[in-house]
Design an enzyme around this catalytic site. Structure first.
Site, mmCIF file in Angstrom:
data_model
loop_
_atom_site.group_PDB
_atom_site.id
_atom_site.type_symbol
_atom_site.label_atom_id
_atom_site.label_comp_id
_atom_site.label_asym_id
_atom_site.label_seq_id
_atom_site.Cartn_x
_atom_site.Cartn_y
_atom_site.Cartn_z
ATOM 1 N N GLY A 13 0.812 -1.263 0.016
ATOM 2 C CA GLY A 13 -0.039 0.023 0.190
ATOM 3 C C GLY A 13 1.005 1.373 -0.012
ATOM 4 O O GLY A 13 1.760 1.470 -0.893
ATOM 5 N N ARG A 34 6.278 -5.791 9.389
ATOM 6 C CA ARG A 34 6.187 -7.256 9.869
ATOM 7 C C ARG A 34 6.673 -8.383 9.003
ATOM 8 O O ARG A 34 7.167 -9.116 9.331
ATOM 9 C CB ARG A 34 4.707 -7.311 10.557
ATOM 10 N N ARG A 35 6.650 -8.105 7.698
ATOM 11 C CA ARG A 35 6.717 -9.137 6.772
ATOM 12 C C ARG A 35 8.015 -9.049 6.015
ATOM 13 O O ARG A 35 8.027 -8.200 4.907
ATOM 14 C CB ARG A 35 5.473 -9.304 5.792
ATOM 15 N N TYR A 149 -11.065 4.149 15.307
ATOM 16 C CA TYR A 149 -10.142 4.564 14.233
ATOM 17 C C TYR A 149 -10.076 5.935 14.371
ATOM 18 O O TYR A 149 -8.897 6.586 13.920
ATOM 19 C CB TYR A 149 -10.670 3.671 13.013
#
Length: 253
Positions: A13, A34-35, A149
Site C-alpha cells: 500500500g 512485519r513481513r 479508528y
C-alpha cells in the site's frame, strides 16, 4: 544521495509506494514492516538504496532498540514517515471488539509516538529533519463505525500540530497527510477481514491510490527547507464530507 528516510509499514500500500518513490527521488530508504519477505522483494526491485528491516511498531522494546541496530551509515534519519497503521471493524461502539480497539490504539497512536520519540532526538542534534505522519479524513469527519479508528487519526492530527509547536526554533519540519477514500492497498481487507466486502468499498468509484500519496509526500519533502506544510487533506473527486445525518422517527420519548 539526498538523505536517509525511514518508512514504517512499507510491506504494501502507501508504504510500498512511498518507499519506491523516494528511492526514485534519490533518497536511501529504510523500509520497515512485519513481513520481512515482502521487504526483501522490494529491495530486490530497488537495490541497495533500500534497507529492509523487520519491525512491529507496537513492540516498544524493538522500536527503542532500532537506531542502535542500524549500521552507522544508516542511523542519521533525515525523514521519518509514520505510515504504519490500520483499522479493524466497522461495528458501532456498543458492538465493537475491545481487542480491535486496543490494536488500533497500539499501532496508530502508541507505535507512532514511540517511533517519533525514538528518532526525534537525532534530528534535534543535527538540527535537520522532517516527521511525516499518515493521518486520515476520518480524524476530522465522523462516520458510523469509525469510533476508535477516527479517534486515533484525530490524535495523529493534533499530535502533529503540537509537534510543530515544540519544534519552533529548529529547522525540523512536521506534516500530517490525511487521505480520504483510497484503493489499491490492504486497508479494507484488513479492516473487514473479507476480500469481497473490501472490494465492494471501491465499487463504481475512482478512489485515490497509493501512488497519489507517494506523489504528495515527494512534493512535501522537496520544498525549500524554510517551508513547512502543516497538513494536507486529500480526497478523490468521487468523495466529499457528508452532510449531517438525521434519523427519522426518533425524538421525544
Amino acid at each position: 544521495m539526498r538523505g536517509t528516510v525511514l518508512v514504517t509499514g512499507a510491506t504494501a500500500g502507501f508504504g510500498w509506494a512511498i518507499a519506491k518513490r523516494l528511492v526514485a527521488d534519490g533518497y536511501r530508504v529504510i523500509a520497515t514492516g512485519r513481513r520481512i519477505e515482502r521487504l526483501k522483494e522490494l529491495q530486490a526491485e530497488l537495490g541497495t538504496n533500500l534497507l529492509p528491516i523487520q519491525l512491529d511498531i507496537s513492540d516498544a522494546t524493538a522500536v527503542k532498540a532500532l537506531p542502535e541496530a542500524l549500521l552507522a551509515e544508516w542511523r542519521a534519519v533525515d525523514i521519518l514517515v509514520n505510515n504504519a497503521g490500520l483499522a479493524r471493524g466497522l461495528e458501532c461502539a456498543q458492538d465493537a471488539d475491545l481487542e480491535n480497539w486496543d490494536e488500533m490504539i497500539q499501532t496508530n497512536v502508541t507505535g507512532l509516538v514511540h517511533m517519533t520519540r525514538t528518532f526525534l532526538p537525532g534530528m534535534i542534534t543535527r538540527n535537520k529533519g522532517h516527521v511525516i505522519s499518515i493521518g486520515s479524513t476520518a480524524g476530522r469527519y465522523p462516520y458510523q463505525g469509525s469510533n476508535v479508528y477516527g479517534g486515533t487519526k484525530a490524535f495523529v492530527a493534533q499530535f502533529m500540530r503540537n509537534l510543530r509547536c515544540d519544534l519552533l526554533g529548529t529547522h525540523i519540519r512536521a506534516t500530517n497527510i490525511a487521505p480520504g477514500l483510497c484503493g489499491g492497498s490492504e486497508f479494507s481487507n484488513v479492516r473487514l477481514r473479507d476480500d469481497k466486502k473490501a472490494a465492494a468499498v471501491y465499487e463504481d468509484t475512482f478512489p485515490l491510490v497509493p501512488d497519489d500519496i507517494a506523489e504528495t509526500i515527494s512534493w512535501v519533502v522537496s520544498l525549500p527547507s524554510h517551508v513547512n506544510i502543516n497538513e494536507i487533506e486529500m480526497m478523490p473527486v468521487c468523495q466529499s464530507a457528508g452532510g449531517m445525518a438525521v434519523s427519522r422517527g426518533i425524538g421525544k420519548s
